[in-house]
Write a protein that holds these residues in place. Structure first.
Motif, PDB file in Angstrom:
ATOM      1  N   GLU A 140       0.833  -1.214   0.000  1.00 51.64           N
ATOM      2  CA  GLU A 140       0.000   0.000   0.000  1.00 51.64           C
ATOM      3  C   GLU A 140       0.862   1.256   0.000  1.00 51.64           C
ATOM      4  N   SER A 141       1.793   1.308  -0.961  1.00 51.82           N
ATOM      5  CA  SER A 141       2.704   2.443  -1.011  1.00 51.82           C
ATOM      6  C   SER A 141       3.107   2.733  -2.451  1.00 51.82           C
ATOM      7  N   GLU A 142       3.159   4.012  -2.762  1.00 48.50           N
ATOM      8  CA  GLU A 142       3.636   4.467  -4.067  1.00 48.50           C
ATOM      9  C   GLU A 142       5.125   4.791  -4.016  1.00 48.50           C
ATOM     10  N   SER A 143       5.761   4.579  -2.862  1.00 49.39           N
ATOM     11  CA  SER A 143       7.188   4.890  -2.754  1.00 49.39           C
ATOM     12  C   SER A 143       8.054   3.837  -3.455  1.00 49.39           C
ATOM     13  N   ILE A 144       7.474   2.694  -3.798  1.00 47.08           N
ATOM     14  CA  ILE A 144       8.195   1.692  -4.585  1.00 47.08           C
ATOM     15  C   ILE A 144       8.082   2.133  -6.036  1.00 47.08           C
ATOM     16  N   VAL A 145       9.219   2.472  -6.632  1.00 44.90           N
ATOM     17  CA  VAL A 145       9.185   3.097  -7.961  1.00 44.90           C
ATOM     18  C   VAL A 145       9.759   2.248  -9.081  1.00 44.90           C
ATOM     19  N   ASP A 146      10.491   1.175  -8.744  1.00 51.93           N
ATOM     20  CA  ASP A 146      11.074   0.387  -9.818  1.00 51.93           C
ATOM     21  C   ASP A 146      11.413  -1.012  -9.327  1.00 51.93           C
ATOM     22  N   VAL A 147      11.505  -1.927 -10.290  1.00 52.81           N
ATOM     23  CA  VAL A 147      11.937  -3.297 -10.034  1.00 52.81           C
ATOM     24  C   VAL A 147      13.080  -3.583 -11.002  1.00 52.81           C
ATOM     25  N   TYR A 148      14.118  -4.222 -10.484  1.00 55.48           N
ATOM     26  CA  TYR A 148      15.309  -4.506 -11.281  1.00 55.48           C
ATOM     27  C   TYR A 148      15.543  -6.000 -11.351  1.00 55.48           C
ATOM     28  N   PHE A 149      15.960  -6.476 -12.509  1.00 49.18           N
ATOM     29  CA  PHE A 149      16.410  -7.853 -12.665  1.00 49.18           C
ATOM     30  C   PHE A 149      17.924  -7.795 -12.790  1.00 49.18           C
ATOM     31  N   ASN A 150      18.616  -8.343 -11.814  1.00 47.10           N
ATOM     32  CA  ASN A 150      20.073  -8.395 -11.848  1.00 47.10           C
ATOM     33  C   ASN A 150      20.501  -9.843 -12.073  1.00 47.10           C
ATOM     34  N   ASN A 151      21.567 -10.034 -12.835  1.00 48.29           N
ATOM     35  CA  ASN A 151      22.132 -11.368 -13.078  1.00 48.29           C
ATOM     36  C   ASN A 151      21.065 -12.344 -13.584  1.00 48.29           C
ATOM     37  N   LEU A 152      20.341 -11.922 -14.598  1.00 45.49           N
ATOM     38  CA  LEU A 152      19.318 -12.761 -15.202  1.00 45.49           C
ATOM     39  C   LEU A 152      19.971 -13.842 -16.052  1.00 45.49           C
TER      40      LEU A 152
END
Length: 188
Positions: free
Chosen positions: A171-183
Motif C-alpha cells: 500500500e505504497s507508491e514509494s516503490i518506484v522500480d523493479v530490477y532484474f540483476n544477473n538474469l
C-alpha cells in the motif's frame, strides 16, 4: 375652539384607519440586498467554472509534457535499493516439447523512493516480511512462461507486474522500480 376632525367611517360604520404610505427607501434597500446576493451567487458559479476549466487545461498540459518528455526522471541518489536475499529460480516446461525444461535464475531488486515519507517503513516491512513477498512474486511468476523472459519488452512487462504487486501489497507508491540483476536462462 378648533374643530375636531370627525373620523371617517366605512359602510358598516367602523372607523377607517388611514394607511401610511410605505417607505420607498426600505424597498430600494431590499432590492439592493437581493441584487447583491444574486451577483455573489453568479460570481461563485463563475469562479468554480473557471477553476474547473483551468484545472482541466493544466491536466492536458501536464499530459502533453509527460508524453513529450516521458516520465519524470528520478535521481539515483533518491532511490534506496532493496535486494531480495536469495535469487529467484523459476522452472518452466516447454509448451511444445514436454521433454524440454527452461530455467530462469534472477536476482530481483526494488527501488524505493527515499524522499517519500513512508520510505523507511516500506524498507523495514520489506526486510521483515521478505518471505511473504517472495511467495507472492513466485506465485505471480508461475502464471508466466519462459517466453516472458525472451525480449526486453516482455521482461519490462514482468517488472511492471511485480512493481504493481508490491505497491498494492505494501500500500505504497514509494516503490518506484523493479530490477532484474544477473538474469540467467538455460534450457535442457
Amino acid at each position: 375652539m378648533a374643530k375636531k376632525k370627525q373620523p371617517e367611517l366605512d359602510e358598516d360604520g367602523v372607523e377607517k384607519v388611514a394607511k401610511k404610505p410605505q417607505d420607498k427607501s426600505k424597498i430600494v434597500m431590499m432590492i439592493g440586498v437581493v441584487l447583491i446576493i444574486v451577483s455573489l451567487i453568479f460570481s461563485m458559479i463563475s469562479l468554480i467554472t473557471i477553476m474547473g476549466i483551468s484545472k482541466a487545461l493544466r491536466g492536458e498540459e501536464e499530459a502533453a509534457e509527460l508524453e513529450e518528455n516521458g516520465p519524470p526522471q528520478i535521481s539515483v541518489n533518491d532511490i534506496e535499493p532493496f535486494i531480495f536475499s536469495e535469487k529467484f529460480i523459476f522452472i518452466y516446461n516447454d509448451t511444445g516439447n514436454t521433454d524440454k525444461v527452461h530455467n530462469v535464475v534472477v536476482e530481483i531488486g526494488v527501488g524505493i523512493l527515499a524522499t517519500e515519507k513512508d520510505a523507511a517503513k516500506v524498507l523495514e516491512t520489506m526486510t521483515t516480511r521478505e518471505t511473504i513477498l517472495r511467495d507472492g512474486i513466485e506465485t505471480l511468476m508461475k502464471s508466466k512462461s519462459y517466453e516472458d523472459f525472451a525480449s526486453a519488452e516482455s521482461t519490462d512487462a514482468l517488472k511492471n507486474e511485480i512493481l504493481l504487486y508490491l505497491q498494492s501489497r505494501l500500500e505504497s507508491e514509494s516503490i518506484v522500480d523493479v530490477y532484474f540483476n544477473n538474469l540467467l536462462t538455460s534450457s535442457k
